[in-house]
Each structure stands twice: as structure tokens, then as C-alpha cells.
Design an enzyme around this catalytic site. Structure first.
Site, short mmCIF file in Angstrom:
data_model
loop_
_atom_site.label_atom_id
_atom_site.label_comp_id
_atom_site.label_asym_id
_atom_site.label_seq_id
_atom_site.Cartn_x
_atom_site.Cartn_y
_atom_site.Cartn_z
CG HIS A 168 4.82 -13.85 -0.31
ND1 HIS A 168 6.10 -13.64 -0.28
CD2 HIS A 168 4.08 -13.60 0.87
CE1 HIS A 168 6.36 -13.15 1.22
NE2 HIS A 168 5.12 -13.04 1.74
CG ASP A 224 -2.89 -13.20 4.85
OD1 ASP A 224 -3.03 -13.42 5.84
OD2 ASP A 224 -2.25 -12.13 4.11
N1 ACO Z 1 -3.85 -12.15 -8.31
C1 ACO Z 1 -3.66 -11.77 -9.67
N2 ACO Z 1 -2.46 -11.40 -10.33
C2 ACO Z 1 -1.55 -11.42 -9.51
C3 ACO Z 1 -1.53 -11.31 -8.08
C4 ACO Z 1 -2.76 -11.78 -7.86
N3 ACO Z 1 -3.03 -11.90 -6.26
N4 ACO Z 1 -0.43 -11.22 -7.60
C5 ACO Z 1 0.43 -10.79 -8.46
N5 ACO Z 1 -0.35 -10.67 -9.61
C6 ACO Z 1 0.35 -10.54 -10.81
C7 ACO Z 1 0.62 -9.08 -11.19
O1 ACO Z 1 -0.25 -8.55 -11.64
C8 ACO Z 1 1.88 -8.93 -11.88
O2 ACO Z 1 1.61 -9.25 -13.23
P1 ACO Z 1 2.56 -8.44 -14.53
O3 ACO Z 1 4.06 -8.94 -14.22
O4 ACO Z 1 1.88 -9.26 -15.78
O5 ACO Z 1 2.18 -7.18 -14.39
C9 ACO Z 1 2.55 -10.12 -11.26
O6 ACO Z 1 1.68 -11.13 -10.66
C10 ACO Z 1 3.78 -9.66 -10.33
O7 ACO Z 1 2.87 -9.10 -9.36
P2 ACO Z 1 3.64 -7.92 -8.50
O8 ACO Z 1 2.53 -7.08 -7.87
O9 ACO Z 1 4.76 -7.31 -9.15
O10 ACO Z 1 4.37 -8.62 -7.44
P3 ACO Z 1 4.56 -8.05 -5.99
O11 ACO Z 1 5.92 -9.08 -5.58
O12 ACO Z 1 5.07 -6.84 -5.97
O13 ACO Z 1 3.31 -8.55 -4.97
C11 ACO Z 1 1.66 -9.17 -3.45
C12 ACO Z 1 3.09 -9.37 -4.17
C13 ACO Z 1 1.61 -7.63 -2.97
C14 ACO Z 1 1.64 -9.99 -2.26
C15 ACO Z 1 0.87 -9.55 -4.75
O14 ACO Z 1 0.95 -10.89 -5.06
C16 ACO Z 1 -0.54 -9.33 -4.17
O15 ACO Z 1 -1.03 -8.21 -4.42
N6 ACO Z 1 -1.31 -10.33 -3.71
C17 ACO Z 1 -2.74 -10.28 -3.25
C18 ACO Z 1 -2.94 -9.61 -1.80
C19 ACO Z 1 -2.26 -10.64 -0.93
O16 ACO Z 1 -2.67 -11.81 -0.88
N7 ACO Z 1 -1.43 -10.29 0.17
C20 ACO Z 1 -0.91 -10.89 1.26
C21 ACO Z 1 0.83 -11.07 0.91
S1 ACO Z 1 1.37 -12.29 2.36
C22 ACO Z 1 1.19 -11.20 3.63
O17 ACO Z 1 1.40 -10.23 3.79
C23 ACO Z 1 1.14 -12.13 4.94
#
Ligand code: ACO
Length: 429
Positions: A307, A365
Site C-alpha cells: 500500500h 483487498d
Molecule cells: N508484490 C511484490 N512486490 C511489490 C508489491 C507487491 N504486491 N507491491 C510493491 N512491491 C515492491 C515494488 O516492486 C517496489 O520494489 P522496488 O523498491 O525494489 O522497486 C516496492 O515494493 C515499492 O512499490 P511501489 O510500486 O513503488 O509502491 P507504491 O506505493 O507506488 O504502490 C501499490 C502501492 C500500487 C498498492 C503496490 O503495492 C501494488 O501494486 N500492490 C498490488 C496491487 C494491490 O493490491 N492494490 C490494492 C491497493 S489498496 C486499494 O486500492 C484498496
């Protein structure tokens, strides 16, 4: 909010004093509104990771503490003690209602649950296999063509009617999208039922036999709605605010929010997560998926994990997990294989260095899909249910923005395209 502190920016031999605003909770905010006028410079923050785009008194999140407050009240207390309609009142008007106020609010919402009869024809223009979110984006946008008497955003009464209409009609529209997709007749709202009970009835009743709302499912759905009701300046809410900042009508703004919510990084994650859990299928396949999630080249992420704001735990996920256990136990399906996979996946991920170091925890979720599936909803309905629940948050934030007399939202950019050049005639290129 006071500005008795300042930050100093040194730039090209000049210094600029920037006021620091103090919120009631959370980190201070450097006010850079005059920066461009005074220093001829922009700030760069794609994804708004450090930028407050508005002030708001509705919802507060402390991502490190795993804290979520609606108008100051903790989400876990509301989820256990309150109801979705009471939470709607709280978010919209700022205070918990008295018994009379709640009754009056319930009556007002209930009186608006039906949609204009002509809207039924509108649905029939969609393909039967349309995703219900696609139908909802279209039909909610089309509400502006049906409810002309609540489009004037400068009239507080019309804003209020639009808010009530949206809270009341979104469940009807989502249920109609579902019924249309499965080829069953639309079921009209039944005002003797609760908000969640009415939605279940509109989705699962058929003319051929009686449908009795299961109180366990009704309560669980109401809780899911409360947990999703608002979440400060997330992507879809910011979309609603940005659309609204141009003076667009509220129905068009909420349609824009629904479109944004649909993406798998946002509200679409509940569908994507359950599909992922089903694809994993058995606990022995979890290590393979953990390895893929850790491999940057795979393009795969664990859905329902991570998140932008929560870096400790998502308090909604904690309530949701308890709720999943409770509902499946009461339905006698506690051996549900998807729940077993989810629990084991959570356990393994939370003991893995990759997820620990990146502070990746299950989000709301992760468990919601399991409950919704147990209720009988197909995965395509998960995000529409999120949209119904979030409608009150969107509309509360929209109302707050309108009354705050804000400017039109208009971000700046770091331009990296060609510098000025002269047009070349096609024969000379
Ligand atoms: N699985 C594996 N790796 C992940 C995940 C994941 N679910 N989420 C983040 N990471 C990693 C990224 O690859 C990144 O790694 P790095 O620093 O080595 O490049 C690091 O964690 C940070 O990720 P970002 O994408 O920069 O974080 P951001 O805050 O922008 O994204 C998000 C948050 C979009 C929710 C992300 O965690 C994600 O895509 N999760 C999966 C989708 C999801 O569950 N979304 C629901 C969100 S809650 C909602 O809307 C109700």
C-alpha cells in the site's frame, strides 16, 4: 491550522521563506503556493508521494501506525459497532447522527433507491458480457442526463440531493449491471430491507422464488461497505476532486472516480487477488508465486499486498480477515481452499525478507474477495461493490472541495520534449 513556522529555500543566491502549516494530526506541510510566482520554479512529485493537494477534515490515515480514522473515529470501532448508513452520515456531515437524524437519513436514502425507468433501456445497449464496471462508468455518467434538477453545483440543496441520489442509486445500478450480465430480470429495490440487505436482494432474488436475506451475509456486506467508505486522497478520490474542480456535475465526477477505481493497482485488486488465489490453488504452489513476486523481470506482484500509505499494517485488512473467518465459519465453509491458500500465503510472505524490508502487508483487498465469493458474487462484481461503498467517500470529498472554493486542479510538468523548431513541409521530410 496555523503557519507560525517557516522553511527556508536557498536558490541561486536568494532565500525564500515558505510557511509551514500544521495539521490537527500528521506531518507538517510546507506551503509552496507562492513558489512559482516568487522564485520561478516548480516542484516535481510524480505520484504525489510528498504533496498535499488539498486540505480535508474527513479521513485521517497514519500509515506507520496502521491507523484509519473517519472524522476522528477509528475504523475498527466503526466496523464493529456502527452500520454503513451511519458511517455515510458521519462522513457526509461530520458527526455521528442521533437516532432521529439516522432515521431521517435512512428515509431520505431509501426514497431515492429506484432509478428512472428509462434507464432500464440504457442498460440494454450494453453487451451482455460487459464487465459491470464498464456498465457502471457509463450508467453513472448518464445519471447527469436523467437528474437535471441536481446538477447545479452552486446550489447547496441540489448538491445534497445529488449526494443522496448517488448513495441510494449506486447499489441499484450495480445490481442491474449484474442482473443484465447473467441474463436475469432486474429486481426493484425493496425499501423494507437494510442498505446491504437490499443490495443482496437486488442481486440474488428472482421472480420465480422467494429470496430471504441471510443476516450473516447482510452484516458482513455492511461491514465491507464501512471498511471501504473513504480513504482520504487515494487515486479515485483525487480523480473525483480533479474532475469536480472544473465545475463538472457530481454524476460525471463520480463516473470518473469509478473509472479510476477499476484499475488493478486500486479497486480492481480485489478481483485480481481472488483470481490469483484461485490460480495458486494449493498451498504447495505458494513458493513459486512468492519467487515470481520477488523477481522484478516477471512483472508479477502479489495482489492484495502493499500500500502507498500503510507501511505497518492495513487496519481494514485486520478486520476483514476476522470477518472472513467468522463468515466462512458461520456458513460452514471454514475449510474453503482459497482461505487456506490466503492464510498460508500471508504467513509465508510476512516472514520473507523481501516483503519485510519493503514493508509489504496484506491490504483490504486480500480477504474481501473471499467473503464476497462466499456470498455468491462472481469476481467481476467485487470492484462494483467497492464502488458502491466508496461512493459516500467520493461525494463527501467532492462536497468538501466545492465548499472550499478551491482552484481548478492543474498540475505543472517537467517538460522533456523537443525545444521549439520550425515546421517542415511533408515533401522535405
Ligand atoms: N508484490 C511484490 N512486490 C511489490 C508489491 C507487491 N504486491 N507491491 C510493491 N512491491 C515492491 C515494488 O516492486 C517496489 O520494489 P522496488 O523498491 O525494489 O522497486 C516496492 O515494493 C515499492 O512499490 P511501489 O510500486 O513503488 O509502491 P507504491 O506505493 O507506488 O504502490 C501499490 C502501492 C500500487 C498498492 C503496490 O503495492 C501494488 O501494486 N500492490 C498490488 C496491487 C494491490 O493490491 N492494490 C490494492 C491497493 S489498496 C486499494 O486500492 C484498496
Amino acid at each position: 491550522m496555523c503557519a507560525d513556522k517557516t522553511a527556508t529555500l536557498s536558490l541561486n543566491g536568494q532565500t525564500y521563506d515558505l510557511p509551514i502549516l500544521s495539521p490537527t494530526m500528521g506531518p507538517d506541510v510546507v506551503d509552496i503556493r507562492k513558489l512559482y510566482d516568487e522564485a520561478d520554479i516548480f516542484t516535481y512529485d510524480p505520484g504525489f508521494t510528498s504533496t498535499a493537494a488539498c486540505k480535508s477534515a474527513i479521513t485521517y490515515i497514519d500509515g506507520d501506525k496502521g491507523q484509519l480514522l473517519y472524522r476522528g473515529y477509528p475504523i475498527d470501532q466503526l466496523a464493529k459497532e456502527s452500520s454503513h448508513l451511519e458511517v455515510c452520515f458521519l462522513l457526509l456531515y461530520g458527526e455521528l447522527p442521533t437516532a432521529d437524524q439516522l432515521e431521517d437519513f435512512r428515509n431520505r436514502v431509501t426514497r431515492h433507491t429506484m432509478v428512472h425507468e428509462q434507464m432500464h433501456y440504457f442498460f440494454r445497449g450494453f453487451r451482455r458480457d460487459s464487465h459491470p464496471m464498464a456498465t457502471m462508468v457509463g450508467v453513472v455518467g448518464a445519471m447527469s442526463a436523467f437528474y437535471h434538477d441536481s446538477l447545479d453545483i452552486n446550489d447547496p440543496w441540489q448538491r445534497e440531493v445529488a449526494a443522496i441520489r448517488m448513495i441510494a442509486k449506486l447499489p441499484t445500478i450495480a445490481a442491474m449491471a449484474y442482473k443484465y450480465s447473467v441474463g436475469q430480470p432486474f429486481v426493484y429495490p425493496k425499501n423494507s430491507l437494510s442498505y446491504a440487505g437490499n443490495f443482496l436482494n437486488m442481486c440474488f432474488a428472482v421472480p420465480a422464488e422467494d429470496y430471504v436475506v441471510n443476516p450473516i451475509l447482510e452484516k458482513a456486506l455492511d461491514r465491507i461497505m464501512m471498511l471501504h467508505a473513504d480513504h482520504e486522497q487515494n487515486a479515485s478520490t483525487s480523480t473525483v476532486r480533479l474532475a469536480g474542480s472544473s465545475g463538472a456535475n457530481p454524476f460525471a465526477c463520480i463516473a470518473a472516480g469509478i473509472a479510476c477505481l477499476w484499475g488493478p493497482a486500486h479497486g480492481g485488486a480485489n478481483q485480481a487477488c481472488l483470481e490469483m488465489l484461485r490460480e495458486i490453488g494449493t498451498v504447495d504452489r505458494i513458493p513459486e508465486y512468492i519467487a515470481r513476486a520477488k523477481d522484478k523481470n516477471s512483472g508479477f506482484r502479489l495482489m492484495g499486498f502493499g500500500h502507498r500509505v500503510y507501511k505497518n499494517f492495513d487496519p481494514r485488512a485486520t478486520v476483514m480477515k476476522e470477518s472472513a473467518d467468522e463468515v466462512l465459519e458461520l456458513l460452514g465453509s471454514h475449510n474453503n481452499p482459497t482461505l487456506q491458500v490466503a492464510k498460508e500465503l500471508e504467513r509465508i510472505a510476512l516472514s520473507d525478507d523481501y516483503f519485510i524490508s519493503k514493508k509489504l502487508y496484506p491490504n483490504v483487498d486480500f480477504y474481501s474477495g473471499i467473503i464476497l465469493e462466499a456470498m455468491g458474487f462472481p469476481t467481476a462484481m467485487f470492484t462494483p461493490i467497492f464502488a458502491i461503498s466508496r461512493t459516500v467517500g467520493w461525494i463527501s470529498q467532492w462536497k468538501e472541495m466545492i465548499t472550499d472554493a478551491g482552484k481548478i486542479g492543474r498540475p505543472r510538468q517537467l517538460y522533456i520534449g523537443p525545444t521549439q523548431r520550425d515546421y517542415v513541409d511533408v515533401k522535405d521530410r
